[in-house]
Design an enzyme around this catalytic site. Sequence first.
Site, PDB file in Angstrom:
ATOM      1  N   ASP A  78       3.640   6.483  -7.560  1.00 14.04           N
ATOM      2  CA  ASP A  78       4.882   6.019  -6.817  1.00 14.04           C
ATOM      3  C   ASP A  78       5.984   6.757  -7.595  1.00 14.04           C
ATOM      4  O   ASP A  78       5.884   7.265  -8.541  1.00 14.04           O
ATOM      5  CB  ASP A  78       5.106   4.481  -7.146  1.00 14.04           C
ATOM      6  CG  ASP A  78       6.225   4.069  -6.684  1.00 14.04           C
ATOM      7  OD1 ASP A  78       6.616   4.330  -5.556  1.00 14.04           O
ATOM      8  OD2 ASP A  78       6.748   3.246  -7.253  1.00 14.04           O
ATOM      9  N   ASP A  80      10.103   5.688  -7.451  1.00 14.80           N
ATOM     10  CA  ASP A  80      10.965   4.915  -7.930  1.00 14.80           C
ATOM     11  C   ASP A  80      10.567   3.669  -8.631  1.00 14.80           C
ATOM     12  O   ASP A  80       9.738   2.783  -8.403  1.00 14.80           O
ATOM     13  CB  ASP A  80      11.738   4.270  -6.932  1.00 14.80           C
ATOM     14  CG  ASP A  80      12.770   5.521  -6.076  1.00 14.80           C
ATOM     15  OD1 ASP A  80      13.692   5.951  -6.782  1.00 14.80           O
ATOM     16  OD2 ASP A  80      12.490   5.982  -5.057  1.00 14.80           O
TER      17      ASP A  80
END
Length: 257
Positions: A78, A80
Amino acid sequence: MNEKDYTSLELHTPASLSMFPKAFWGLLGAAWSFIVYFFRKNTRKLIAHQTVRYEVMPLTPISRLRLGQLKKKVLVLDLDETLIHSRHDSGGLLRPAVKPDTPPDFVLKVVIERHPVKFFVHKRPHVDFFLSVVSQWYELVVFTASMEIYGSAVCDRLDKNRGTFKRRYYRQHCKVDTGSFTKDLSFVHNDLSSILILDNSPGAYKGFPENAVPIKSWFADPFDTSLLNVLPMLDAIRFCNDVRNVLQRNKIQHMQW
């Protein structure tokens, strides 16, 4: 010189002299702001290069043979709050968790729906070292719920033309479930025994908890070592046949690095 003379002298004092203290303090304030900004930015760089490291040891002949008999695993990352955190200048969308005066690692300028948006991106401590290590162990894939125009620009800055990320997936590749974006790992790789995801959001991988390695969300802590903490586990799991057996056996999905 009598009192009248002093009064006359004050009346004829140039205005520039009376404004001198104000200009002086303004200049002093600007200089202090620059010093603080410079100190904070370089302190973050110093912390990011502190001597805490995970030493990658050369493989023994037996380990090399074992690894050669297994499929190379896929590690989905991922963006953020996992690898980076960003804030932007679009008014109400500014996230209060980040101090606005914290110097960013880089700034991105993108156009979203015909509106220019400036993103101030902060890299999680040790992210460059982390990526350099795990890229030797896994096929790295980025899967983010962010828009492609933003996510692609962030990936480019993290990748630095090294080809670190073999594939990239964005918001349009996510599924919408009860108002939130979820990530379908079977869309990334058809062999679920060989894929795992490192993500701070449990909702993103709720369909594949047995493939997940949770990590706590990062916003601004310059002393965070979560990416370093997860390296020993990622080092070991590449030698297993089925990542799900290892993650479930050790209840990794209930931990946060």
